[in-house]
Design an enzyme around this catalytic site. Sequence first.
Site, short mmCIF file in Angstrom:
data_model
loop_
_atom_site.label_atom_id
_atom_site.label_comp_id
_atom_site.label_asym_id
_atom_site.label_seq_id
_atom_site.Cartn_x
_atom_site.Cartn_y
_atom_site.Cartn_z
CE1 TYR A 160 51.47 16.89 17.74
CE2 TYR A 160 49.08 16.90 17.56
CZ TYR A 160 50.28 16.22 17.56
OH TYR A 160 50.27 14.87 17.39
CE LYS A 227 62.83 10.98 25.63
NZ LYS A 227 63.20 9.69 26.22
CG ASP A 281 61.43 7.03 26.93
OD1 ASP A 281 61.10 7.65 27.96
OD2 ASP A 281 62.61 6.88 26.59
CG ASP A 305 47.88 12.99 18.67
OD1 ASP A 305 46.84 12.32 18.77
OD2 ASP A 305 48.26 13.50 17.61
#
Length: 420
Positions: A160, A227, A281, A305
Amino acid sequence: MTNHSSEAPSHGQWIRIDSDLGLDVPDNPIIGFIEGDGVGPDIWAAARPVFDSAVKTVSRGAREIAWWEIPAGEKSFRDTEEYLPASSLQAINKALVVIKGPLTTPVGGGFRSLNVTLRKELDLYACIRPIRYLPGTPSPVVRPELVDMVIFRENTEDVYAGIEWKSGSDDAARVIRFLRDEMGVTVDPFSGIGIKPMSPGATKRLVRRSIRFAVENGKKKVTMVHKGNIMKFTEGAFRDWGYELAREEFPDAVISEEHLWTHHGGVIPDGKILLNDRIADAMFQQVLLRPSEYEVLAMPNLNGDYLSDALAAQVGGLGMAPGANVGDRCAVFEATHGSAPKYAGLDKVNPSSMLLSGAMMLRHMGWNDAADLIVSAVSSTIQSGTVTYDLARLMPGAREVSCSGFARAVIERMNLILTY
Ligand code: NAD
């Protein structure tokens, strides 16, 4: 009274930062507001009288907010030909506490997101989003009351950061040549390129804030969501820096998951906080299947987000999701959702997102009684079956009201709550 010029309202006083006490809030504080684009003006017009009424009622008229309009977005562009004038950034820096509606960002071109610019320019490094179920709200999950989490999303880095080059551009070609010639990495020559910077400094201040929040609010668990199994030097490092920070700064308060099992049989001892981590995930499944196991979540920008919208769905959708972007100096409170252009000006959407963001703002100012009153009244209005279209379509027998109609019902409820 609204002051449309860049002059602050003369009947208010400035909020100040006291190095010992934190925020020093007068009884008539000047608070900045940005109406926002799309549905922003609808939810702001609905919410403002609720804030005023709650503050006035609980303080028996001793307190009143002096609202100061700060130009930004499409309205500002119409008036000044600038989407975010430098004077608006200065105004936020002066006011310290601001509430804003959503600002539109075109996809794939035009200008850089104003929201991202605000967060970067004012160094609002933590996006804080509480996700809590208000009884009576329709939900797609069986036990929504088990959801009670606060997300701390890093706000300034990650993909971002806005460092990217368009497919086919000279700049993208230069970066691709650099990768090939200097780094020995081959990517498709027509690729668009984005950079994902993540630093120990930005990670640690975010994790520090989440742990402090847990300590101050009696929470027992902070979970880092990353992740790192795939993106080892960014998301994996986020996790490692988080643990490092805990060892450096909270050695007596924080324990690891391994320590929890080797020393405490899996039960968090009194006065301790468990800091653990989950792969992003898997975490999407965890919040659906085992929501009661999570309390405070700290995560990089993109994960935060995605996960905050997904969690908002479990407690009634985006219309129910408040948030704040907070730095060491300023705090800007805003709904999680965007400008929802197709509903703009229809007086239709759910203003609860803005109402609950305002309650967060009042709590930040130490005006907890006004905040509590707003949350109770929103909850009790929904329980009474008076709701906007987004909830009405999921609640057989509900009385559907407009955005402003819902806010009026909330004010009536506040009066009822105080009468009994
Ligand atoms: P959105 O959040 O604006 O709307 C998506 C859908 O969510 C809407 O169509 C509506 O069905 C529902 N929704 C949103 N707010 C609601 C409310 N208060 N009550 C009931 N339902 C509601 O997402 P989008 O359409 O992807 O984004 C529109 C614009 O907003 C884009 O330009 C985007 O960049 C911007 N945006 C701004 C912010 C911000 O200002 N912080 C955040 C997200 C998106």
